[in-house]
Motif scaffolding. Structure first.
Motif, short mmCIF file in Angstrom:
data_model
loop_
_atom_site.label_atom_id
_atom_site.label_comp_id
_atom_site.label_asym_id
_atom_site.label_seq_id
_atom_site.Cartn_x
_atom_site.Cartn_y
_atom_site.Cartn_z
N ASN A 452 -10.79 -5.83 -5.44
CA ASN A 452 -10.11 -6.03 -4.16
C ASN A 452 -8.63 -5.94 -4.24
OD1 ASN A 452 -12.60 -6.04 -2.53
ND2 ASN A 452 -12.39 -8.29 -2.09
N VAL A 453 -8.06 -6.73 -5.46
CA VAL A 453 -6.62 -6.58 -5.35
C VAL A 453 -6.14 -5.04 -5.82
CG1 VAL A 453 -4.88 -7.26 -7.32
CG2 VAL A 453 -6.60 -8.89 -6.64
N ILE A 454 -6.90 -4.35 -6.49
CA ILE A 454 -6.42 -2.95 -6.76
C ILE A 454 -6.54 -2.06 -5.64
CG2 ILE A 454 -7.07 -0.87 -8.02
CD1 ILE A 454 -5.97 -2.96 -9.79
N ALA A 455 -7.78 -2.24 -4.74
CA ALA A 455 -7.86 -1.43 -3.57
C ALA A 455 -6.84 -1.80 -2.40
CB ALA A 455 -9.07 -1.71 -2.96
N LEU A 456 -6.41 -3.05 -2.49
CA LEU A 456 -5.33 -3.31 -1.50
C LEU A 456 -4.05 -2.89 -2.19
CD1 LEU A 456 -6.57 -7.03 -0.45
CD2 LEU A 456 -6.86 -4.92 0.74
N ASP A 457 -3.77 -2.88 -3.33
CA ASP A 457 -2.64 -2.44 -3.94
C ASP A 457 -2.71 -0.88 -3.61
OD1 ASP A 457 -0.47 -2.33 -5.48
OD2 ASP A 457 -1.22 -1.93 -7.36
N VAL A 458 -3.48 -0.16 -3.50
CA VAL A 458 -3.56 1.41 -3.32
C VAL A 458 -3.06 1.40 -1.49
CG1 VAL A 458 -5.13 3.23 -2.81
CG2 VAL A 458 -5.20 2.03 -4.97
N LEU A 459 -3.70 0.58 -1.01
CA LEU A 459 -3.18 0.73 0.46
C LEU A 459 -1.80 0.29 0.68
CD1 LEU A 459 -5.88 -0.99 2.78
CD2 LEU A 459 -5.43 1.39 2.46
N ARG A 460 -1.22 -0.72 0.00
CA ARG A 460 0.14 -0.97 0.09
C ARG A 460 0.91 0.28 -0.20
NH1 ARG A 460 -1.38 -6.05 -1.72
NH2 ARG A 460 -1.45 -5.65 -3.96
N ALA A 461 0.39 1.10 -1.34
CA ALA A 461 1.34 2.11 -1.74
C ALA A 461 1.12 3.35 -0.79
CB ALA A 461 0.67 2.69 -3.23
N SER A 508 -3.18 -2.47 12.05
CA SER A 508 -4.84 -2.79 12.34
C SER A 508 -5.30 -3.27 10.92
CB SER A 508 -5.39 -1.60 12.56
OG SER A 508 -7.16 -1.58 12.55
N GLY A 509 -6.14 -4.26 10.98
CA GLY A 509 -6.92 -4.46 9.46
C GLY A 509 -7.94 -3.67 9.32
N ALA A 510 -8.33 -2.72 10.13
CA ALA A 510 -9.31 -2.08 9.95
C ALA A 510 -9.21 -1.28 8.47
CB ALA A 510 -9.65 -0.78 10.89
N ALA A 511 -8.19 -0.69 8.14
CA ALA A 511 -7.85 -0.10 6.81
C ALA A 511 -8.27 -0.74 5.65
CB ALA A 511 -6.34 0.20 6.90
N GLU A 512 -8.11 -2.11 5.56
CA GLU A 512 -9.03 -2.82 4.52
C GLU A 512 -10.29 -2.63 4.24
OE1 GLU A 512 -7.50 -6.85 4.28
OE2 GLU A 512 -5.54 -6.42 4.62
N LEU A 513 -11.06 -2.33 5.52
CA LEU A 513 -12.57 -2.35 5.38
C LEU A 513 -12.87 -1.15 4.57
CD1 LEU A 513 -13.56 -3.42 9.11
CD2 LEU A 513 -13.74 -4.95 6.73
N ARG A 514 -12.07 -0.08 4.36
CA ARG A 514 -12.24 1.11 3.87
C ARG A 514 -11.39 1.23 2.48
NH1 ARG A 514 -13.26 6.28 7.71
NH2 ARG A 514 -14.49 6.58 5.89
N ALA A 515 -10.72 0.36 2.07
CA ALA A 515 -9.81 0.38 0.87
C ALA A 515 -10.62 0.56 -0.25
CB ALA A 515 -8.94 -0.94 0.94
N ARG A 516 -11.82 0.22 -0.41
CA ARG A 516 -12.55 0.16 -1.69
C ARG A 516 -13.15 1.68 -1.82
NH1 ARG A 516 -14.30 -5.07 -4.19
NH2 ARG A 516 -16.03 -4.03 -5.16
N GLU A 517 -13.61 2.10 -0.48
CA GLU A 517 -14.12 3.50 -0.36
C GLU A 517 -13.12 4.42 -0.74
OE1 GLU A 517 -15.07 6.98 2.64
OE2 GLU A 517 -14.98 4.80 3.57
N PHE A 518 -11.90 4.25 0.02
CA PHE A 518 -10.65 5.17 -0.19
C PHE A 518 -10.39 5.54 -1.55
CE2 PHE A 518 -6.14 5.75 0.17
CZ PHE A 518 -6.26 7.23 0.31
N THR A 519 -10.26 4.12 -2.26
CA THR A 519 -9.84 4.00 -3.84
C THR A 519 -10.88 4.77 -4.75
OG1 THR A 519 -8.64 2.03 -3.41
CG2 THR A 519 -9.03 2.53 -5.60
N GLU A 520 -12.05 4.45 -4.44
CA GLU A 520 -13.39 5.25 -5.20
C GLU A 520 -13.06 6.60 -5.01
OE1 GLU A 520 -17.96 5.44 -5.58
OE2 GLU A 520 -17.02 3.91 -4.26
N ARG A 521 -12.86 7.34 -3.99
CA ARG A 521 -13.13 8.58 -3.63
C ARG A 521 -11.68 9.27 -4.29
NH1 ARG A 521 -14.57 9.83 2.45
NH2 ARG A 521 -14.81 11.95 1.92
N LEU A 522 -10.68 8.44 -4.20
CA LEU A 522 -9.45 8.86 -5.04
C LEU A 522 -9.79 9.28 -6.41
CD1 LEU A 522 -6.38 6.98 -3.17
CD2 LEU A 522 -6.91 9.43 -3.07
N GLY A 523 -10.52 8.16 -6.98
CA GLY A 523 -10.77 8.12 -8.56
C GLY A 523 -11.56 9.36 -8.75
#
Length: 571
Positions: A452-461, A508-523
């Motif tokens: 979660n820390v990493i995925a939220l870091d990606v959202l901050r970026a 919107s807090g909705a972005a956090e719900l997709r943070a892990r999916e987004f980070t995985e697909r980027l990877g």
């Protein structure tokens, strides 16, 4: 009696050159490393693959460190005793520059050479890789730090002369014995290697370091006295640590700052460094992890007061990189041991490797290991000194390091388990190395930022550093046009990035719900792009088909049409 004959057991996988047999690592070093690397890595590959080194790795991994808080007379010493095999392993790694060779001889590709060397040693014995990694990462802070004795500390960090005990800055060279012989020229200026660690997290905060309660008060000589308790401090016998503590205790808003804390002070006396206990952790047993208490412990400010997180970030970035490298190294060990076993074991009238279901599992494990290896080495190239002046490369590594840390490290434990299962009951015992590897892989996903820390870091970026996404998609997009599945996924993820950025701008807090999916697909996109550009065509096509066109949560479920033989041959 035939009952006592040992039949149908794979021989020990020893005396294999771990560099030459790792096709993906050899290819990656040719692409991004220096011309001199292959010879050095070949020598190291023979060493870590030898029966003697593998035995040392086993001894280090089965004899736990012992904490001695006091000597026999009652004096506080706070020392950790390691098995001699651990010292031999880490001494060999340091002698070959696995810690700081990229800093000692900076040039294009030097970080790749160092990453590959680190990978070879971490593949066989991961515990010692912790202080090796932190020393490499800590040099990024020390390089620009304004500290008393900074030049001497730098020289010691660059040294390849490991001594298994704490030393003062004025330590003298060993006079005799095996160590003196290994160090070489008696007339040369000698410094014992300095290893670095870090102490950030506390019991009440964990990843939320701004919740830290450790305090630092200034002294008349420019140093600070630090008081507090750190919940995790790995490798407590390192020579110095980078520590987060708050200054301005009387202020309504104390300032979180970074400090350099040596175990031995300039006058040769021991700094106050109270090791409370060693952690009984899930992973490796060779390296000690501890809780420590500071009680008037002396440290020196690094960077600006109140900018502690910023000061320690260069170390965090490089330890995240080494989490990726270490996981890729573990994947290599896992698939190599599994492939070795199934080539030598028969069941139901056929060698295991020749049975289609097993062939698919080994091929899939190899796909994962290759993608992780190419990704790790490309990231290492982005951390070379010549990349520091390249704004695009810096922006790329800022995002790509986090993305790779998330994906590669999360795939590590499942990969290790599947490889372990290939060995059947043998794999589940501590007599074989994959049980140790299975216990070790989760730490890379947790250390330096859990999922979660990493995925939220990606959202901050995404919200604050759009240049990092521009650089990332520019790099990944080089592979566009080679494979329709890849192109479609690239378009889809770029569209998702735009939509998530809009959500973030709206608050919107909705972005956090997709943070892990987004980070995985980027990877996955990053891995696929690198495979399409640099891996053999059958391997690259198999990766895209399996990870984008036919994704499965389990290994061995591959789409039809993949050249399994080509993959298995590289394992």
């Amino acid at each position: 009696m035939i009952t006592h004959e040992v039949l149908n057991q794979a021989p020990d996988r020893v005396d294999v050159n771990e560099f030459e047999s790792n096709a993906a690592l050899v290819d990656a070093v040719k692409i991004w490393g220096t011309d001199a690397a292959s010879a050095l890595l070949t020598e190291a590959g023979a060493l870590v693959g030898s029966a003697d080194f593998q035995r040392d790795a086993e001894l280090a991994g089965t004899h736990e460190p012992v904490l001695h808080t006091h000597d026999r007379h009652g004096n506080r010493i706070d020392e950790v005793e390691y098995h001699p095999a651990y010292h031999r392993v880490i001494g060999d790694a340091i002698a070959r520059g696995a810690h700081t060779s990229a800093w000692a001889e900076p040039k294009p590709g030097a970080s790749v050479d160092r990453a590959a060397m680190f990978s070879l040693f971490a593949q066989v014995e991961p515990g010692h890789a912790c202080p090796i990694s932190m020393t490499h990462a800590g040099a990024a802070i020390l390089k620009a730090a304004d500290l008393p004795g900074r030049d001497e500390w730098w020289a010691r960090a660059m040294s390849r002369d490991y001594v298994p005990s704490l030393h003062s800055p004025s330590a003298s060279r060993p006079a005799s014995g095996d160590l003196a012989g290994r160090l070489g020229d008696e007339g040369a200026e000698w410094r014992p290697t300095a290893l670095f660690g870090m102490a950030m997290t506390e019991k009440q905060g964990g990843s939320d370091v701004r919740a830290n309660t450790t305090r630092a008060t200034p002294n008349a000589d420019g140093s600070f006295s630090i008081t507090g308790h750190k919940w995790f401090c790995s490798a407590p016998m390192s020579d110095a640590f980078f520590v987060l503590a708050k200054t301005g205790a009387d202020s309504p808003e104390p300032k979180l700052s970074c400090f350099f804390v040596p175990r031995t002070l300039p006058d040769g006396t021991r700094n106050t460094f109270l090791i409370q206990r060693l952690k009984d952790k899930l992973g490796n047993r060779s390296n000690a992890s501890s809780e420590v208490e500071f009680d008037g412990t002396i440290g020196w400010l690094v960077g600006e007061e109140g900018r502690g997180v910023r000061a320690i970030l260069p170390m965090v970035s490089r330890t995240r990189l080494d989490c990726v490298i270490g996981t890729a190294a573990g994947m290599r060990q896992s698939v190599a041991e599994a492939a070795w076993h199934v080539r030598h074991r028969s069941a139901f009238g056929r060698t295991l490797i020749d049975q289609p279901a097993m062939t698919a599992v080994i091929a899939d494990l190899q796909l994962e290991a290759e993608a992780a290896t190419f990704t790790a080495m490309r990231l290492a190239r982005a951390h070379d000194e010549d990349a520091e002046g390249d704004a695009g490369e810096l922006a790329f590594r800022r995002l790509a390091t986090a993305v790779a840390k998330y994906l590669v490290c999360k795939r590590g434990p499942a990969h290790a388990y599947e490889a372990l299962e290939c060995l059947g009951g043998n794999g589940y015992t501590e007599a074989f190395p994959l049980a140790r590897r299975y216990r070790e892989q989760p730490v890379m996903a947790i250390w330096e930022g859990s999922g979660n820390v990493i995925a939220l870091d990606v959202l901050r970026a995404l919200a604050r550093e759009p240049e990092s996404f521009h650089a990332f998609f520019t790099e990944v997009g080089i592979a566009r046009g080679d494979f329709q599945l890849f192109d479609e996924e690239l378009d889809a993820v770029q569209d998702l990035a735009r939509r998530l950025r809009g959500m973030l701008q709206e608050g919107s807090g909705a972005a956090e719900l997709r943070a892990r999916e987004f980070t995985e697909r980027l990877g996955v996109l990053l891995e696929a792009s690198l495979m399409l550009r640099y891996a053999p065509i059958p391997v690259a096509g198999a990766f895209v088909a399996a990870r984008i066109g036919h994704p499965s949560a389990l290994f061995g479920s591959l789409p039809t049409g993949i050249d399994l033989a080509a993959m298995v041959a590289r394992a």
